[in-house]
Structure formats: C-alpha cells, structure tokens
Design a protein around this motif. Structure first.
Motif, mmCIF file in Angstrom:
data_model
loop_
_atom_site.group_PDB
_atom_site.id
_atom_site.type_symbol
_atom_site.label_atom_id
_atom_site.label_comp_id
_atom_site.label_asym_id
_atom_site.label_seq_id
_atom_site.Cartn_x
_atom_site.Cartn_y
_atom_site.Cartn_z
ATOM 1 N N ALA A 155 0.839 -1.208 0.000
ATOM 2 C CA ALA A 155 0.000 0.000 0.000
ATOM 3 C C ALA A 155 0.876 1.261 0.000
ATOM 4 O O ALA A 155 0.590 2.242 -0.702
ATOM 5 C CB ALA A 155 -0.920 -0.005 1.203
ATOM 6 N N GLU A 156 1.946 1.192 0.772
ATOM 7 C CA GLU A 156 2.835 2.358 0.856
ATOM 8 C C GLU A 156 3.611 2.559 -0.460
ATOM 9 O O GLU A 156 3.758 3.683 -0.938
ATOM 10 C CB GLU A 156 3.817 2.148 2.009
ATOM 11 C CG GLU A 156 4.402 3.427 2.557
ATOM 12 C CD GLU A 156 5.253 3.147 3.786
ATOM 13 O OE1 GLU A 156 6.404 3.606 3.808
ATOM 14 O OE2 GLU A 156 4.781 2.438 4.702
ATOM 15 N N ASP A 207 2.560 1.666 -3.327
ATOM 16 C CA ASP A 207 1.558 2.185 -4.269
ATOM 17 C C ASP A 207 1.442 3.704 -4.164
ATOM 18 O O ASP A 207 1.409 4.404 -5.174
ATOM 19 C CB ASP A 207 0.185 1.551 -3.979
ATOM 20 C CG ASP A 207 -0.057 0.305 -4.826
ATOM 21 O OD1 ASP A 207 0.561 0.208 -5.904
ATOM 22 O OD2 ASP A 207 -0.841 -0.553 -4.402
ATOM 23 N N SER A 208 1.373 4.177 -2.930
ATOM 24 C CA SER A 208 1.168 5.628 -2.790
ATOM 25 C C SER A 208 2.432 6.401 -3.167
ATOM 26 O O SER A 208 2.362 7.536 -3.638
ATOM 27 C CB SER A 208 0.693 5.977 -1.374
ATOM 28 O OG SER A 208 1.755 5.852 -0.472
ATOM 29 N N ASN A 249 3.042 4.744 -7.416
ATOM 30 C CA ASN A 249 1.987 4.433 -8.381
ATOM 31 C C ASN A 249 0.738 5.296 -8.190
ATOM 32 O O ASN A 249 -0.362 4.772 -7.961
ATOM 33 C CB ASN A 249 1.642 2.939 -8.281
ATOM 34 C CG ASN A 249 0.787 2.457 -9.426
ATOM 35 O OD1 ASN A 249 0.576 3.189 -10.409
ATOM 36 N ND2 ASN A 249 0.272 1.239 -9.320
ATOM 37 N N PRO A 250 0.879 6.598 -8.270
ATOM 38 C CA PRO A 250 -0.273 7.476 -8.059
ATOM 39 C C PRO A 250 -1.348 7.283 -9.133
ATOM 40 O O PRO A 250 -2.525 7.509 -8.876
ATOM 41 C CB PRO A 250 0.327 8.883 -8.135
ATOM 42 C CG PRO A 250 1.592 8.720 -8.904
ATOM 43 C CD PRO A 250 2.099 7.351 -8.596
ATOM 44 N N LYS A 259 -2.212 4.518 -10.462
ATOM 45 C CA LYS A 259 -2.830 3.185 -10.335
ATOM 46 C C LYS A 259 -2.690 2.349 -11.608
ATOM 47 O O LYS A 259 -3.670 1.783 -12.114
ATOM 48 C CB LYS A 259 -4.320 3.309 -9.968
ATOM 49 C CG LYS A 259 -4.595 4.152 -8.737
ATOM 50 C CD LYS A 259 -4.699 3.255 -7.496
ATOM 51 C CE LYS A 259 -4.953 4.055 -6.224
ATOM 52 N NZ LYS A 259 -3.832 4.964 -5.854
#
Lengths: 195, 161
Positions: A152-153, A155-156, A159-160, A162
């Motif tokens: 999750a981290e 991703d943030s 990978n803004p 998505k």
C-alpha cells in the motif's frame, strides 16, 4: 516504436525494464529466458561488467506466437540501473513501446526507487514520450525479504496513477510472467488503437 | 513518433538493393536494422549468425556512438568501421532512420565497401522517403489490411496462454 513487417508478417515490439541498481531487472530477464521454450527465444545478450553489473543493456527476444497470421515478437531490454550510467539509460529508451518499472521493495531502497522513477520520466520526456501515455507496468520485487515496505505504501509512493502493479520475487520467478503478460497485453492493445 | 511499417513492395525493393550491394561489395553479409534494433532485411549467408542479436547490438553501437557525438557537439558519426582479424564490419546510417551493416573479409576492401555503400545509400534513401510519404498518405486506406483491424481482446489473451 513497433516494427510491423507485412512482407515477413511480423510484429516486433520493444519493452524496457527500468529501475534502480540491483533491483532485479536482469534477474527478470534471466528467469524469462530460463522458462521459455527454446524455439520461442533467442540468445540472452548481457553487456555487463566483470562483476555482472549491467554496463549497457541486456537483450532477450521472445516469440509469442501468431495473431491473425502475424508472428508477434517482443524484444526485452534492461537498462543499467546505476546512477552514473544515465546517458546509456536514455539511449535504450529510444523507440520503446512499453515500460516495466522494477522497484526494489526493501525499505532502504525507497529513495532509490523514487529517484529512478523520476529519472525514467525525464529520460522519456527527452525522447518525446510521456510516461502517462505509454503502456506501463510496475513490479514490486524482492517481496520475500524481511525488510520490505508494505505494498500500500509503495503504491502511494510510486503508483499514483494506479497502473497495474505486481508483487514479485524475481529470483524464484514469482510474478515475473504476470508482469510480462500484463505489459505485453497493454502494448498490443495500444497498437490496436493506432491501426 | 510513428511506428515503422513495411509493406511487401518496399520490402522487395529494399531486399533487391541489399542483394545488389552484397554482390558488388563482395561482402559476406549485408543487414539493415532500424535505429531501435529491429532487423529489417539481410542479404548473404546468415547461417551461423544470430541476426536478431546482431541487429540489437549494432543499434546499441550506433546509439552509444551517437551519444558520444552529441557530447562532443557533433550531429552524429555517420560511419563506423570495426576491423577484426578475419572479418570487418562497416556500419552507416541511411536516411537518418535505418542502419546499414556490411560484413566483409579480405576478399573485399574498405575502399570498395565504402564506395558501394555510398551508392546503395542513395537508392535506399529514396525507398525510405517514399515509404514515409506512403505511411503519411494512406494510413487510413490500408486499415483493412492491418493485422490489428479485427483483433479482439481474446486474440491477445490467446497469445499469453
């Protein structure tokens, strides 16, 4: 820039594995090479230093099969990850059809990941591309190590937009082909849009 | 940036020109590669040579040399020559977009190769310029021939089974 040859009925596409030094780009290619049938692959070319660090690029051509009478081939390249090979990295992005960003999941490589992703954006822009408009897949590698950042981290951080992202352990092959399939499909879908 | 599409007719003309060069330069192998490393065509004995790898490395070579040229404030180095014990290779850029490689041994010479390459470069440049014009002109008209025109998501899925 893919190459469509009506005479030999071939479609060739170029996919580049990008990421910080020692993140596992070459390992991805080595695993693909190991697990692909001999008739589907060419030689794996590695231009590496004596200590097996990528100096210029690795190159692996693979043949996927036929699509409506056209042979589909992917040319897989890696870039040298180390910061000081910036000039070489830029050259390899020339004519790219799709990019895989291999992130090193270890906590201590967080800054290196961010820096490399930024470097990718800049180098693509120099070649007239925008990352947002290219087929793009992210791979979170080394998920088997104890000191990894939660997905999750990552991703943030990385990978803004998505884009598709896969957890991976390139040394054992977990997630390697999932990543390749995903980028391959995106590249062909993109080509379909244009033709 | 447009994709590189080659149709039957141009391929035949390119192929013809490469064969001519192969004979006139007394070469072992002639190959044409796009700047991104995809092999376009070749003439001569490719039996013991991995031409896919040869294409990719040649393009890498040109790219690296181009990088050096830029660094030194040159537009490009348009000709590269590598001399080996037995075989030599002459690499040059054609029409600003493709790379022409000539592999030759002592049965030929650098002078002959340079001369013949220069002549073929003119012919190949004309073909590639025509190709560019065509690509711009009738992309739409050729749509029904496109391998992608009827491709479904299932076709693409099928490839990855």
């Amino acid at each position: 820039m893919s190459f469509i040859n009506y005479s030999s009925r071939e479609i060739n596409c170029k996919i580049v594995y990008y990421g910080p030094g020692l993140c596992g780009k070459t390992t991805n290619l080595q695993f693909i090479y190991k697990k692909t049938a001999p008739q589907q692959k060419g030689k794996l070319i590695s231009l590496a230093t004596e200590t097996e660090r990528t100096l210029f690029f690795d190159f692996l051509p693979i043949a996927l099969g036929d699509m409506r009478g056209f042979k589909v081939r992917f040319h897989l390249y890696t870039v040298p990850g180390q910061v000081f090979y910036a000039a070489s990295r830029k050259l390899i992005l020339k004519g790219v059809d799709g990019v895989v960003f291999v992130a090193d999941s270890q906590i201590e490589r967080t800054d290196a990941n961010i820096e490399s992703l930024e470097d990718l954006r800049i180098n693509l822009a120099d070649q007239g591309y925008e990352l947002e408009r290219l087929p793009f897949t992210i791979q979170y590698n080394k998920r088997d190590l104890p000191n990894v950042v939660p997905v999750a981290e990552l991703d943030s951080l990385l990978n803004p937009d998505k884009v598709p992202a896969f957890e991976c352990v390139a040394t054992s092959g977990r997630g390697v082909f999932e990543t390749l399939k995903n980028i391959g499909k995106q590249v062909l879908m993109e080509l379909k849009k244009h033709y | 940036m447009s994709d590189f599409v080659m149709y039957e007719e141009e391929f035949r003309r390119v192929d013809e020109e490469l064969r001519r060069l192969y004979q006139l330069a007394n070469a072992k192998l002639i190959f044409l590669v796009d700047k991104n490393g995809q092999l376009i065509a070749s003439a001569g004995d490719t039996h013991n040579i991995d031409t896919t790898a040869l294409a990719s490395l040649t393009a890498g070579n040109i790219a690296a040399t181009g990088g050096i040229a830029k660094l030194l404030g040159q537009k490009e180095f348009s000709i590269l020559f590598h001399e080996g014990d037995r075989d030599n290779i002459h690499i040059s850029i054609v029409a600003n977009k493709v790379i022409l490689g000539v592999l030759f041994d002592q049965r030929s010479s650098l002078g002959i190769v340079r001369l013949r390459v220069k002549k073929s470069t003119g012919a190949l440049t004309r073909i590639f310029h025509e190709m560019d014009r065509k690509a711009l002109g009738d992309k739409r008209g050729r749509a029904e021939l496109s391998p992608f025109a009827e491709i479904t998501d299932e076709d693409i899925d099928q490839l990855f089974k």
